[in-house]
Design a protein around this motif. Structure first.
Motif, PDB file in Angstrom:
ATOM      1  N   TRP A 106       0.821  -1.205   0.000  1.00  0.00           N
ATOM      2  CA  TRP A 106       0.000   0.000   0.000  1.00  0.00           C
ATOM      3  C   TRP A 106       0.856   1.256   0.000  1.00  0.00           C
ATOM      4  CZ3 TRP A 106      -4.840   0.665  -1.283  1.00  0.00           C
ATOM      5  CH2 TRP A 106      -5.698  -0.445  -1.261  1.00  0.00           C
ATOM      6  N   ASP A 110       0.894   3.975  -2.962  1.00  0.00           N
ATOM      7  CA  ASP A 110       0.680   5.394  -2.684  1.00  0.00           C
ATOM      8  C   ASP A 110       1.751   6.249  -3.355  1.00  0.00           C
ATOM      9  OD1 ASP A 110      -0.713   7.538  -1.309  1.00  0.00           O
ATOM     10  OD2 ASP A 110       0.994   7.637   0.055  1.00  0.00           O
ATOM     11  N   VAL A 120      -3.618   4.749  -4.702  1.00  0.00           N
ATOM     12  CA  VAL A 120      -4.475   4.174  -3.674  1.00  0.00           C
ATOM     13  C   VAL A 120      -5.939   4.439  -4.000  1.00  0.00           C
ATOM     14  CG1 VAL A 120      -5.152   4.345  -1.255  1.00  0.00           C
ATOM     15  CG2 VAL A 120      -2.738   4.262  -1.868  1.00  0.00           C
ATOM     16  N   VAL A 198      -3.879   6.494   2.107  1.00  0.00           N
ATOM     17  CA  VAL A 198      -3.224   5.241   2.475  1.00  0.00           C
ATOM     18  C   VAL A 198      -3.183   5.047   3.984  1.00  0.00           C
ATOM     19  CG1 VAL A 198      -0.894   6.227   2.500  1.00  0.00           C
ATOM     20  CG2 VAL A 198      -1.215   3.790   2.006  1.00  0.00           C
TER      21      VAL A 198
END
Length: 221
Positions: A106, A110, A120, A198
């Motif tokens: 993640w 991002d 994201v 995020v």
């Protein structure tokens, strides 16, 4: 005196590869924009190709069909997760290694470092589109099962286990995948101001993982 030959510059191969990646990224970007604007069913391969000013033939060099391009960002994220999981320190417990690898995915997403144009917000919009489109949901669930097999294999290799005999790698892979999917679904329906971006996604995902142990082994009262 012979004319000296010019050494072949290795850059063209790299340039070609970067051009291919840019074309693939542009196709994914155009497809996702069209899917979100007018719906998956109403979007054609010809429209996606035209939006990038390439031929239908070029589209099929990169993707077998609309399903594949729609799932491309999530597929890239899943492949990145496998790579990161393989690279986690051997002394980390399996679930901890998976949690840390998921966080890294993640964070990289991002930063725009997972898919060519992945973000994201874009990944979460795609997830909502997939969940609301039966054809895509079926394809995504099939892909998720394949991913589960790969995660099982990585976990078994990390721990030196035979997954045909020891069920823990497959069980953990299945539970982990379910927690990730529930985190995505919850985030899509609970987008409060403090949960944007995020950080909100990671906070929610970690909360679900923290609840995993008590939910499986502890009293619910």
């Amino acid at each position: 005196m012979a004319t000296p030959t010019t050494a072949v510059d290795p850059q063209p191969t790299g340039l070609r590869e970067r051009k291919k990646q840019r074309t693939r990224g542009a196709l994914v970007d155009a497809a996702n924009r069209l899917f979100l604007e007018q719906g998956y069913g109403k979007t054609t391969v010809d429209e996606i190709a035209a939006a990038v000013e390439v031929s239908q033939r070029t589209f099929f060099r990169y993707f077998a069909n609309k399903e594949e391009v729609a799932l491309a960002v999530l597929a890239d994220a899943e492949e990145t997760f496998l790579e990161l999981l393989r690279a986690r320190p051997a002394d980390e417990y399996p679930l901890e290694a998976m949690r840390r690898a998921a966080r890294q995915v993640w964070q990289l997403l991002d930063q725009g470092r997972v898919a060519e144009r992945g973000t994201v917000a874009g990944a979460l919009e795609l997830f909502e589109l997939i969940e609301s489109t039966p054809t895509l949901l079926a394809a995504h669930l099939r892909h998720t099962l394949q991913q589960e097999v790969e995660v099982t294999r990585v976990l078994a290799e990390r721990e030196g286990l035979d997954p045909a005999v020891d069920l823990r790698p497959r069980l953990l892979a299945a539970v982990f995948g379910t927690v990730i999917r529930l985190s995505h679904l919850t985030f899509a329906t609970e987008r409060e101001p403090h949960r944007q971006g995020v950080d909100g996604m990671l906070e929610l995902m970690e909360r679900h993982f923290d609840q995993l142990g008590p939910a499986l082994a502890g009293s619910w009262r």
